[in-house]
Scaffold this active site. Sequence first.
Site, short mmCIF file in Angstrom:
data_model
loop_
_atom_site.label_atom_id
_atom_site.label_comp_id
_atom_site.label_asym_id
_atom_site.label_seq_id
_atom_site.Cartn_x
_atom_site.Cartn_y
_atom_site.Cartn_z
N HIS A 283 0.86 -1.24 -0.07
CA HIS A 283 0.03 -0.17 0.16
C HIS A 283 0.89 1.39 -0.04
CE1 HIS A 283 0.34 0.92 4.37
NE2 HIS A 283 0.23 -0.40 4.55
N ASP A 295 6.34 0.58 6.74
CA ASP A 295 4.92 0.50 6.53
C ASP A 295 4.37 1.65 5.64
OD1 ASP A 295 2.30 -0.32 6.58
OD2 ASP A 295 1.86 0.37 8.77
N GLU A 329 -4.98 1.72 2.77
CA GLU A 329 -4.74 0.49 3.76
C GLU A 329 -4.95 1.02 5.04
OE1 GLU A 329 -3.51 -2.50 6.15
OE2 GLU A 329 -2.47 -0.65 6.27
N GLU A 330 -4.26 2.33 5.69
CA GLU A 330 -4.38 2.56 7.03
C GLU A 330 -5.68 2.98 7.51
OE1 GLU A 330 -1.95 1.75 8.72
OE2 GLU A 330 -0.11 1.61 7.39
N ASP A 357 3.42 -6.29 3.34
CA ASP A 357 3.14 -5.33 4.10
C ASP A 357 3.37 -5.84 5.79
OD1 ASP A 357 1.82 -3.15 5.29
OD2 ASP A 357 -0.11 -3.70 5.18
N HIS A 428 4.04 2.90 12.36
CA HIS A 428 3.10 4.04 12.71
C HIS A 428 3.83 5.11 13.66
CE1 HIS A 428 -0.79 1.36 12.06
NE2 HIS A 428 0.13 1.39 10.86
#
Length: 461
Positions: A283, A295, A329-330, A357, A428
């Site tokens: 993603h 990520d 995606e997030e 991912d 994140h």
Amino acid sequence: MDTQFIQFIFSAALIIFSCVHAQKTDEHEKFIDELYQTTLKNGATYDLLGQLCHKFPSRLSGSPGAAAAIEWTKTVMQQYGFDRVFLQDVMVPHWVRGAREQAAIISGRQRTELNVLALGRSVATPAGGITAEVVAVTSLAEVAEFGREKIAGKIVFYNRPFAQEFVNTFRGYVATVDQRSKGASTAAKLGAVAVVIRSVGTGDDDFPHTGSLHYAKDSARIPAAALSSHGADQLARRLLKTPNLRFFLKLHCQYLPDVKSHNVIGEITGSENPDQFIMLGGHIDAWDTGQGAHDDGAGTMQTISALRTLQQMGYKPKNTLRAVMFINEENGLRGGGKYAELAVQNKEKHLVAIESDAGGFTPRAFGIKGGDSSLAKIRTWLDYFPDNTITAIKAGHGGADINPLNRADGTPVVGFIPDSQRYFDYHHSPADIFSAINRRELELGTASLAALIYLVDQFGM
Ligand SMILES: [Zn+2]
């Protein structure tokens, strides 16, 4: 036919079969060996990921950074001469963090500032912020036990540490993440005014980790934010000394109207079955806190690079190889949903959909969901992967962006499983930047993904 003749035929067939089989095995072994060598020596992934992270560090859905990254990945695949490069329209949510958040422990006239990040999808605080007493808990159940009497009017502080006992850190993540995803609504139902959580991360540092929360339909939407592990420790220590401590939180998040965005797709056309796809993806969106290096910058650049390597080695695939950069995606999963919807609508046949991912770390395994026969088949390929790379094929897995395709038409989905020990140090958080990437580990991932694509192309699923 007499028995001797049958025996003769059988032995002859066996000899021919073994010769062909041996020869084939050598050919594939040789190709995969060369694939790893080429990738480790000249792979493009690390350079591409450096460009992505430095040019477009902030790529949350709907943002100018995401739009620019989408255009750039499209251009990269066009410049590589992929046979077809195109965009798939997707409407995405547009949540913005706004100005820098503030959090502080207030004790009398003393004010101690802490690093803080709003959780994704959180609402803002009132313009002047919220100041309230803090109640520390370690679980959603504890909030319920405390009841309205102790929770109403307070800021609830979820201080459950990451479940460190699991070798696979994704299990620890799953065991801890409910305080981020459901903590706000659980506390709001009992009258809490805001929530702060201990970040869901493995590191012992001062980086808060964001990530999506989900507001329940039947409760008020209250602001929610993450503290670093150090910040959470500090708040917990202060609460021990001063139980009626006050806390200040100021968030500026906003929901803007949905934005038209895109999945980016690049293809190398198959020579025998151009309408049959082997799909690999990651993603392109990322949280706005670091550079989305692990990520999922890693997964998207491995995707492009895997196809690029096969192309550079002069490999002519039988089936069409498709690289997909999914959007959203997030905080919405709309890109994966749209891809599946269009695949069904256009009656596309996928042999397999693969996703990277889980970070740019040393390859360990693949996980597969959908079809026991595919699982058994892929397991017979394990010997093709060099030592210290792919050593297991596990049942169940897939990926957030490809699972909708599995649900829609039964396509087998495969998740790339690299070493997970450091992933949640970065996930994140502002620490997820390019310098957290190791070139060799990243390129080994690319080679393993390209090898899997090659094997599916050669042997089917
Ligand atoms: Zn991701």
